[in-house]
Design a protein around this motif. Structure first.
Motif, PDB file in Angstrom:
ATOM      1  N   ASN A  50       0.873  -1.324  -0.032  1.00  0.00           N
ATOM      2  CA  ASN A  50       0.122  -0.251  -0.040  1.00  0.00           C
ATOM      3  C   ASN A  50       0.939   1.263   0.024  1.00  0.00           C
ATOM      4  N   HIS A  51       0.311   2.062  -0.633  1.00  0.00           N
ATOM      5  CA  HIS A  51       1.172   3.664  -0.711  1.00  0.00           C
ATOM      6  C   HIS A  51      -0.055   4.662  -0.246  1.00  0.00           C
ATOM      7  N   GLN A  52       0.420   5.480   0.543  1.00  0.00           N
ATOM      8  CA  GLN A  52      -0.420   6.448   0.781  1.00  0.00           C
ATOM      9  C   GLN A  52       0.265   7.754   1.243  1.00  0.00           C
ATOM     10  N   GLU A  53      -0.262   8.832   1.089  1.00  0.00           N
ATOM     11  CA  GLU A  53       0.315  10.401   1.293  1.00  0.00           C
ATOM     12  C   GLU A  53      -0.729  11.333   1.703  1.00  0.00           C
ATOM     13  N   GLY A  54      -0.596  12.055   2.460  1.00  0.00           N
ATOM     14  CA  GLY A  54      -1.531  13.168   2.766  1.00  0.00           C
ATOM     15  C   GLY A  54      -1.022  13.831   4.123  1.00  0.00           C
ATOM     16  N   ILE A  55      -1.900  14.571   4.672  1.00  0.00           N
ATOM     17  CA  ILE A  55      -1.790  15.396   5.900  1.00  0.00           C
ATOM     18  C   ILE A  55      -1.793  14.446   7.010  1.00  0.00           C
ATOM     19  N   GLY A  56      -0.901  14.604   7.880  1.00  0.00           N
ATOM     20  CA  GLY A  56      -1.168  13.945   9.261  1.00  0.00           C
ATOM     21  C   GLY A  56      -1.755  14.807  10.155  1.00  0.00           C
ATOM     22  N   ASP A  57      -1.816  14.203  11.582  1.00  0.00           N
ATOM     23  CA  ASP A  57      -2.528  14.718  12.560  1.00  0.00           C
ATOM     24  C   ASP A  57      -1.817  16.045  13.253  1.00  0.00           C
ATOM     25  N   LEU A  58      -2.644  16.894  13.371  1.00  0.00           N
ATOM     26  CA  LEU A  58      -2.250  18.382  13.839  1.00  0.00           C
ATOM     27  C   LEU A  58      -1.813  18.231  15.415  1.00  0.00           C
ATOM     28  N   THR A  59      -0.535  18.867  15.827  1.00  0.00           N
ATOM     29  CA  THR A  59      -0.368  18.864  17.175  1.00  0.00           C
ATOM     30  C   THR A  59      -0.521  20.398  17.673  1.00  0.00           C
ATOM     31  N   VAL A  60      -1.183  20.438  18.741  1.00  0.00           N
ATOM     32  CA  VAL A  60      -1.442  21.952  19.337  1.00  0.00           C
ATOM     33  C   VAL A  60      -0.864  21.659  20.700  1.00  0.00           C
ATOM     34  N   VAL A  61      -0.095  22.712  20.980  1.00  0.00           N
ATOM     35  CA  VAL A  61       0.460  22.878  22.325  1.00  0.00           C
ATOM     36  C   VAL A  61      -0.044  24.054  22.865  1.00  0.00           C
ATOM     37  N   PRO A  62      -1.027  24.185  23.710  1.00  0.00           N
ATOM     38  CA  PRO A  62      -1.971  25.380  24.157  1.00  0.00           C
ATOM     39  C   PRO A  62      -0.946  26.165  25.000  1.00  0.00           C
ATOM     40  N   PHE A  63      -0.073  25.621  25.866  1.00  0.00           N
ATOM     41  CA  PHE A  63       0.802  26.227  26.577  1.00  0.00           C
ATOM     42  C   PHE A  63       2.234  25.543  26.835  1.00  0.00           C
ATOM     43  N   VAL A  64       3.248  26.332  26.918  1.00  0.00           N
ATOM     44  CA  VAL A  64       4.598  25.776  27.212  1.00  0.00           C
ATOM     45  C   VAL A  64       5.037  26.752  28.352  1.00  0.00           C
ATOM     46  N   LEU A  65       5.410  26.263  29.492  1.00  0.00           N
ATOM     47  CA  LEU A  65       6.109  27.108  30.475  1.00  0.00           C
ATOM     48  C   LEU A  65       7.506  26.788  30.498  1.00  0.00           C
ATOM     49  N   GLY A  66       8.313  28.111  30.544  1.00  0.00           N
ATOM     50  CA  GLY A  66       9.882  27.884  30.436  1.00  0.00           C
ATOM     51  C   GLY A  66      10.599  28.494  31.283  1.00  0.00           C
ATOM     52  N   TRP A  67      11.374  28.053  32.140  1.00  0.00           N
ATOM     53  CA  TRP A  67      12.339  28.487  33.033  1.00  0.00           C
ATOM     54  C   TRP A  67      13.710  28.335  32.542  1.00  0.00           C
ATOM     55  N   SER A  68      14.632  29.252  33.070  1.00  0.00           N
ATOM     56  CA  SER A  68      16.059  29.374  32.324  1.00  0.00           C
ATOM     57  C   SER A  68      16.920  29.894  33.368  1.00  0.00           C
ATOM     58  N   SER A  69      18.142  29.212  33.561  1.00  0.00           N
ATOM     59  CA  SER A  69      19.329  29.680  34.362  1.00  0.00           C
ATOM     60  C   SER A  69      20.576  29.646  33.264  1.00  0.00           C
ATOM     61  N   PRO A  70      21.543  30.318  33.580  1.00  0.00           N
ATOM     62  CA  PRO A  70      22.853  30.000  32.696  1.00  0.00           C
ATOM     63  C   PRO A  70      23.154  28.563  32.197  1.00  0.00           C
ATOM     64  N   ARG A  71      22.878  27.649  33.304  1.00  0.00           N
ATOM     65  CA  ARG A  71      23.436  26.281  33.200  1.00  0.00           C
ATOM     66  C   ARG A  71      22.192  25.150  32.926  1.00  0.00           C
TER      67      ARG A  71
ATOM     68  N   SER B 240      -5.217  12.070   7.223  1.00  0.00           N
ATOM     69  CA  SER B 240      -6.047  11.229   6.104  1.00  0.00           C
ATOM     70  C   SER B 240      -6.029   9.970   6.737  1.00  0.00           C
ATOM     71  N   TYR B 241      -7.159   8.985   6.794  1.00  0.00           N
ATOM     72  CA  TYR B 241      -7.268   7.778   7.321  1.00  0.00           C
ATOM     73  C   TYR B 241      -8.403   7.215   6.651  1.00  0.00           C
ATOM     74  N   ASP B 242      -8.171   5.713   6.606  1.00  0.00           N
ATOM     75  CA  ASP B 242      -9.226   4.741   6.055  1.00  0.00           C
ATOM     76  C   ASP B 242      -8.922   3.661   7.033  1.00  0.00           C
ATOM     77  N   LYS B 243      -9.840   2.983   7.542  1.00  0.00           N
ATOM     78  CA  LYS B 243      -9.666   1.612   8.426  1.00  0.00           C
ATOM     79  C   LYS B 243      -9.059   0.542   7.676  1.00  0.00           C
ATOM     80  N   ASP B 244      -9.388   0.514   6.198  1.00  0.00           N
ATOM     81  CA  ASP B 244      -9.065  -0.615   5.453  1.00  0.00           C
ATOM     82  C   ASP B 244      -7.810  -0.598   4.801  1.00  0.00           C
ATOM     83  N   ARG B 245      -6.960   0.705   5.034  1.00  0.00           N
ATOM     84  CA  ARG B 245      -5.579   0.876   4.446  1.00  0.00           C
ATOM     85  C   ARG B 245      -4.686   0.082   5.316  1.00  0.00           C
ATOM     86  N   LEU B 246      -3.704  -0.164   4.720  1.00  0.00           N
ATOM     87  CA  LEU B 246      -2.422  -0.992   5.523  1.00  0.00           C
ATOM     88  C   LEU B 246      -1.775   0.333   6.170  1.00  0.00           C
ATOM     89  N   PHE B 247      -1.616   1.383   5.347  1.00  0.00           N
ATOM     90  CA  PHE B 247      -1.014   2.565   6.027  1.00  0.00           C
ATOM     91  C   PHE B 247      -1.835   3.665   5.931  1.00  0.00           C
TER      92      PHE B 247
END
Length: 310
Positions: A132-153, A168-175
Motif C-alpha cells: 500500500n502507498h498513501q500520502e497526505g496530511i498527518g494529525d495536527l499537534t496543538v500545544v496550548p501552553f509551554v512554560l519555560g524557566w531558564s538559568s545559565p546552565r 488522512s485515514y481509512d480503516k481498510d488501508r495498510l498505512f
C-alpha cells in the motif's frame, strides 16, 4: 469444481485479515502520535519572544517487524516499510507574560506524510503479497501552553501536546498518514550544561491515547524519552549522540478487552548528531538506529531539522 477454489480464496482472505490484524503491534498500526526522536538537541530551551519557525524532514526505513520476544513476526516475510514526513512547527513566545516565574509560549505543528508498506504473508492458499502507498496530511499537534524557566546552565520546559485527528485515514488501508484518535501528552524537557561546552538534553513525554471509533481499538499508554549528549567544538558546531527510549506501559484494547497479550511495544535508538547554530538560524542532522525492539517494526530514522527566527 469452483466451490473449493472459492472456499480457499475466502480462507486466504480471512487469513490475511487475521495476520494483518495481529500486526497492530505496539499501538494500533504500529505507530504513535508523537514523532519519536524529534526533540533531542536543545530540547529544554525556550525560543526568544515572538515567532520562531521549525522545519523537520524525516525518513524512516524498516526491513523487519518483530514480535513480543524480539523475533521476526511469524507468517510475515520480506517486510518493507518507508515513511517520509515534512513538518512545520511554529512557536510563539508571549512578550511580557509570565506564570509562576516562567515564560509562556504556544505551539502548533502539522506534517505531510508519505508511506509505503509491503510484505509477503503466508495463507492457506500460499504466500501472497500485500502492499500500500498513501500520502497526505498527518494529525495536527496543538500545544496550548509551554512554560519555560531558564538559568545559565539549566533550561527547562513543561507543556501539553494535544494531537488532533485531522489526518488522512481509512480503516481498510495498510498505512495511514493520520491515526483517527485524539491523544494527549504531558511532557517535561530540559537542557543542561554540566560543563561549559557539554550539552545534555531530553524530552520526557507520557502519551494517553483515545479510542479509534472506526475500529473500536484503544492503544495503550506510552512513555518516550528523546535525548541528546553533545559537545560544542566551536561556538556554532556541535557533535554528539542522540536517540530515544520508548516503552508502552499499558495494554492495547479491542472492544473494551485486552488485545492479544497486551501488544506492548518497546524500542531504544541511538546514533550520531551534528548541529550548527547561530542566533538567527540553525540546523541539525541526525541518524537514529533502533535496537531492543519488541512488537514493532525495527529500522533506522534520519532527521534534517532547521530553525529560523522571524
Amino acid at each position: 469444481m469452483s466451490r473449493p477454489n472459492v472456499t480457499a480464496s475466502r480462507a486466504a482472505c480471512l487469513c490475511i485479515t487475521l495476520i494483518f490484524t495481529s500486526m497492530t503491534y505496539a499501538t494500533e498500526g504500529g505507530g504513535t502520535s508523537y514523532p519519536l526522536g524529534v526533540n533531542t538537541v536543545g530540547a529544554g530551551k525556550m525560543p526568544p519572544p515572538g515567532f520562531t519557525e521549525f522545519f523537520y524532514l524525516s525518513d524512516y526505513r524498516a526491513g523487519r517487524i518483530l514480535d513480543g520476544d524480539g523475533d521476526r513476526k511469524a507468517g510475515i516475510h520480506d517486510f518493507d516499510l518507508n515513511i517520509q514526513a515534512l513538518s512545520i512547527r511554529v512557536d510563539y513566545v508571549y512578550q511580557d507574560v509570565s506564570f509562576l516565574g516562567a515564560k509562556l509560549a504556544s505551539r502548533v505543528a502539522l506534517p505531510l506524510v508519505k508511506g509505503d508498506i509491503s510484505f509477503n504473508v503466508d495463507t492457506p492458499a500460499g504466500r501472497m503479497r500485500r502492499s500500500n502507498h498513501q500520502e497526505g496530511i498527518g494529525d495536527l499537534t496543538v500545544v496550548p501552553f509551554v512554560l519555560g524557566w531558564s538559568s545559565p546552565r539549566y533550561h527547562q520546559l513543561f507543556g501539553l501536546d494535544v494531537f488532533v485527528p485531522v489526518g488522512s485515514y481509512d480503516k481498510d488501508r495498510l498505512f495511514n498518514p493520520g491515526r483517527n484518535t485524539w491523544a494527549y501528552g504531558p511532557w517535561y524537557s530540559f537542557t543542561a550544561y554540566p560543563l561549559e561546552n557539554l550539552e545534555v538534553s531530553a524530552k520526557l513525554i507520557y502519551m494517553i491515547n483515545g479510542e479509534n471509533k472506526d475500529t473500536d481499538y484503544r492503544s495503550g499508554h506510552e512513555f518516550n524519552a528523546d535525548y541528546n549528549i553533545g559537545y560544542n567544538v566551536t561556538r556554532e558546531w556541535q557533535f554528539g549522540l542522540n536517540g530515544y527510549l520508548y516503552k508502552q506501559v499499558s495494554d492495547d484494547e479491542k472492544d473494551g478487552h485486552t488485545y492479544l497479550d497486551g501488544n506492548r511495544g518497546q524500542v531504544a535508538a541511538i546514533g550520531p548528531a551534528l548541529k550548527y547554530q547561530t542566533p538567527e538560524f540553525g540546523f541539525v542532522m541526525k541518524w537514529q538506529h533502533e535496537t531492543h525492539v519488541e512488537n514493532r517494526a525495527s529500522g533506522d530514522r534520519i532527521w534534517l531539522q532547521a530553525v529560523y527566527r522571524f
